[in-house]
Design a protein around this motif. Structure first.
Motif, mmCIF file in Angstrom:
data_model
loop_
_atom_site.group_PDB
_atom_site.id
_atom_site.type_symbol
_atom_site.label_atom_id
_atom_site.label_comp_id
_atom_site.label_asym_id
_atom_site.label_seq_id
_atom_site.Cartn_x
_atom_site.Cartn_y
_atom_site.Cartn_z
ATOM 1 N N ALA A 518 0.816 -1.217 0.000
ATOM 2 C CA ALA A 518 0.000 0.000 0.000
ATOM 3 C C ALA A 518 0.850 1.268 0.000
ATOM 4 O O ALA A 518 0.537 2.236 -0.704
ATOM 5 N N LYS A 519 1.960 1.264 0.756
ATOM 6 C CA LYS A 519 2.747 2.481 0.896
ATOM 7 C C LYS A 519 4.177 2.371 0.354
ATOM 8 O O LYS A 519 4.843 3.384 0.150
ATOM 9 N N GLY A 520 4.653 1.148 0.152
ATOM 10 C CA GLY A 520 5.999 0.972 -0.377
ATOM 11 C C GLY A 520 7.086 1.049 0.670
ATOM 12 O O GLY A 520 8.274 1.094 0.335
ATOM 13 N N ASN A 521 6.720 1.063 1.962
ATOM 14 C CA ASN A 521 7.738 1.120 3.010
ATOM 15 C C ASN A 521 8.208 -0.282 3.395
ATOM 16 O O ASN A 521 7.488 -1.272 3.223
ATOM 17 N N LEU A 522 9.424 -0.357 3.932
ATOM 18 C CA LEU A 522 10.017 -1.634 4.332
ATOM 19 C C LEU A 522 9.407 -2.097 5.647
ATOM 20 O O LEU A 522 9.424 -1.375 6.649
ATOM 21 N N ARG A 523 8.861 -3.315 5.628
ATOM 22 C CA ARG A 523 8.282 -3.875 6.847
ATOM 23 C C ARG A 523 9.308 -4.661 7.652
ATOM 24 O O ARG A 523 9.358 -4.565 8.871
ATOM 25 N N LYS A 524 10.122 -5.454 6.934
ATOM 26 C CA LYS A 524 11.019 -6.340 7.662
ATOM 27 C C LYS A 524 12.164 -6.781 6.767
ATOM 28 O O LYS A 524 12.003 -6.914 5.545
ATOM 29 N N THR A 525 13.317 -6.995 7.361
ATOM 30 C CA THR A 525 14.473 -7.579 6.683
ATOM 31 C C THR A 525 14.841 -8.872 7.385
ATOM 32 O O THR A 525 15.064 -8.883 8.608
ATOM 33 N N LEU A 526 14.873 -9.958 6.630
ATOM 34 C CA LEU A 526 15.241 -11.256 7.188
ATOM 35 C C LEU A 526 16.660 -11.595 6.764
ATOM 36 O O LEU A 526 16.981 -11.581 5.576
#
Length: 656
Positions: A518-526
């Motif tokens: 929806a916004k293009g922001n980073l949620r998580k890095t694995l």
């Protein structure tokens, strides 16, 4: 008046007869024969076969009435005069890499991608015998050439350092020669008795039956890729690549590609043939030994007069590099195929193209299943898009989409639009009903890596080596500024979660990133320890809690907890070949109960996703499994690789 009328009718009849004799056959002969429904000898669990698979080898039957084409899906037999398909050996054995017929045409020997040599009965099309050597090291069991000796009961084959003889009736064998370490480019005479091979700039010619060295030929330059023996066993042809600059070799300068002819009895050089502009891939003598055919990476075939050492004809109808040339037993026809596995037949005397067979072209560089599961779209190597009926395997529509190979195709969630991307650096949107282009995306910055429609919204996600772009499809516009996501990987894993809310991408070593659609922001890095996801495939289970990545060095699948990023488990199929078993694709079933993976060695592995136990392992139905797709109801599984798509009944695969 009556005489004039009779004369007019007579002239008309003569012209009509002339047209029928001379024009109509040419029109018929140049038509491309395409079988759209190759539903022959389907293995258990296979509902339909789309495409025949890319070509690995071609060979004529000794009587010249048929020719055989070895592909990823089996061995196809064609009538040599009508070009119609006659039969199919649909094998579940590893893909055939080379074929040889016995002199009576009743036996066919094949080399597979494993260590086995198989013998087939050409009348019943049944597998008769399997030869697996137990005397040589395992690494030496990957034979390059096979040929029947003229008693029809003996087969001769070469490994990396030995020659082996096999009794076709009893299945016994013995190693006769073990002094060929480092030699390559093996070639046999038609009766299988005389063998030529080279190491660097030395050609050895042997009588393999008597284990007698006939000639050792020392040359100035190294043999590049191919050798050929004349039918009488007196002449050997060798292809060469010279790299010179005036007086000095191996410095910046010109490339020269030649063919040398050598007298086997005396070891003396006879002729040098010049004409190709790139490396020579295949050589073949005509049955009478008077003509030599050479196929090259310059997309041409040259027919040479052996006695004069001069060019007779240049055949230029191939659009890609030539892989192999083969003469018919009567020497009147030449069979050839190229890198795109388009097969052509030529009239040797005139050099005219007689016929094309496009059945084995790569029709599936990428696949996508329609939302209702009834239709498949596939992108092809020649830039075309094909639309298929999944149930029957029939082609519904085909159209030119790009000027280069199609790298990715995807159905929109409403099934009305197809997106396609290509090496020509374009991305187009197509109307499914009309096949007309609806729109094109502005060229994203960077090299295009992957592309996929959202499963629930009219959004298209495009990944390049520099960024990720999310497009609203109607009207076509960027949803927000490109997401910076640099990737040095050749392939970039890209998928959307089942609910369409998350983008999951790879590209950096041991790293997976999850973005908000929806916004293009980073949620998580694995940070995925002990893995290196270079392949384009990763998978999420339907609830989005488990991620699967491919470890290409250990040939395993790694399972991860998406919420915590913690490692959960590893899955490995012990049936795959360790050096050819790299997983290329993986996918969860829609209900999340099963995990399926396809490998380079054509192994299809199925695990119970709850217990992590291997449920089934299938092998050999295609050369390579690059893509996997499920229908929404989970009843149908599609596997794609090496130019063919197989449509499976998933319940049958689970219960096999």
């Amino acid at each position: 008046m009556r005489i004039k009328l009779l004369l007019t009718l007579l002239v008309f009849c003569i012209i009509s007869i002339f047209l029928v004799i001379h024009i109509v056959p040419k029109i018929v002969n140049t038509d491309t024969f395409t079988l759209e429904t190759p539903q022959t000898n389907l293995p258990k669990g296979l509902k339909s076969r789309i495409g025949k698979g890319m070509i690995h080898d071609v060979a004529y039957l000794p009587d010249g009435t048929q020719f055989a084409v070895a592909s990823a899906t089996g061995i196809w037999f064609y009538d040599a005069n009508t070009y119609e398909e006659k039969a199919l050996i649909a094998t579940d054995k590893p893909a055939v890499k080379m074929m040889a017929f016995s002199a009576d045409g009743k036996k066919l020997a094949t080399i597979g991608e494993n260590k086995a040599i198989l013998i087939w009965d050409t009348e019943t099309l049944k597998h008769k015998t399997t030869f697996i050597s137990d005397s040589a090291p395992h690494s030496e069991l990957y034979f390059d050439y096979i040929s029947f000796i003229n008693d029809w009961q003996t087969l001769v084959s070469n490994g990396s350092s030995d020659i082996q003889f096999w009794n076709v009736t009893t299945g016994t064998h013995h190693v006769e020669l073990d002094r060929l370490h480092g030699y390559s480019n093996f070639a046999f005479s038609p009766d299988g008795r005389i063998m030529a091979t080279n190491r660097g700039n030395v050609i050895l010619v042997r009588d393999v039956v008597e284990d007698k060295l006939l000639q050792k030929i020392e040359m100035i330059s190294h043999v590049d890729k191919c050798l050929a023996l004349s039918s009488d066993g007196r002449t050997v042809a060798s292809g060469h690549h010279h790299y010179t600059s005036g007086k000095h070799h191996y410095t910046s300068g010109k490339h020269h590609y030649t063919i040398d002819l050598w007298d086997i009895e005396t070891g003396k050089h006879k002729k040098t043939l010049k004409g190709h502009k790139k490396s020579i891939e295949s050589l073949a003598f005509s049955p009478d030994g008077k003509t030599l055919a050479s196929g090259s990476l310059d997309n041409t075939i040259i027919l040479w007069d052996v006695a004069k050492g001069k060019r007779k004809k240049t055949l230029k109808k191939h659009a890609n590099e030539i892989r192999k040339v083969v003469f018919s037993p009567d020497g009147k026809t030449l069979l050839s195929y190229d890198r795109s596995t388009i097969l052509k037949l030529w009239e040797v005397e005139t050099g005219k193209l007689i016929h094309n067979i496009n059945d084995h072209a790569n029709i599936a560089t990428s696949i996508s299943l329609s939302p209702d599961g009834l239709t498949l779209v596939s992108g092809s190597q020649n830039g075309y898009i094909h639309i298929w009926d999944v149930a029957t395997g029939k082609k519904k529509k085909t159209f030119k989409a790009h000027n280069n190979s199609v790298t990715s195709v995807s159905y929109s969630p409403d099934g009305l639009t197809i997106a396609s991307a290509s090496w020509d650096k374009t991305i187009h949107l197509w109307d499914v009903s009309t096949s007309k282009r609806k729109n094109s995306l502005k060229k994203p910055s960077g090299n295009m890596r992957n592309m996929v429609f959202s499963p629930v919204d009219p959004l298209l996600v495009v990944a390049t080596d520099k960024s990720i772009h999310v497009w609203d499809v109607d009207p076509l516009q960027l949803k927000y500024a490109p997401i910076e996501h640099k990737s040095n990987a050749i392939y970039q894993g890209l998928l959307l979660s089942a609910d369409g809310k998350s983008i999951v991408s790879t590209g950096e070593a041991q790293t997976v990133k999850i973005w908000n659609v929806a916004k293009g922001n980073l949620r998580k890095t694995l940070k995925l320890k002990n893995t290196y996801p270079l392949t384009k495939d990763i998978a999420l289970n339907p609830d989005g809690k488990i991620l699967v990545s491919i470890n290409i060095f250990e040939n395993t699948l790694h399972l991860w907890n998406v919420m915590t990023g913690e490692y959960k488990n590893s899955l490995k199929d012990i049936h795959i070949l360790n050096w050819f078993g790299i997983y290329l694709s993986c996918e969860f079933s829609p209900d999340g109960k099963y995990l399926v993976a396809g490998s380079y060695d054509a192994t299809l592995s199925l695990w119970d996703a709850t217990t992590n136990k291997l449920v089934n392992s299938l092998k050999g139905f295609t050369h390579t499994i690059r893509d996997i797709a499920f229908s929404k109801d989970g009843k149908t599984l599609l596997t794609s690789g090496d130019g063919a798509v197989l449509v499976w009944d998933f319940a049958t695969l689970i219960n096999r």
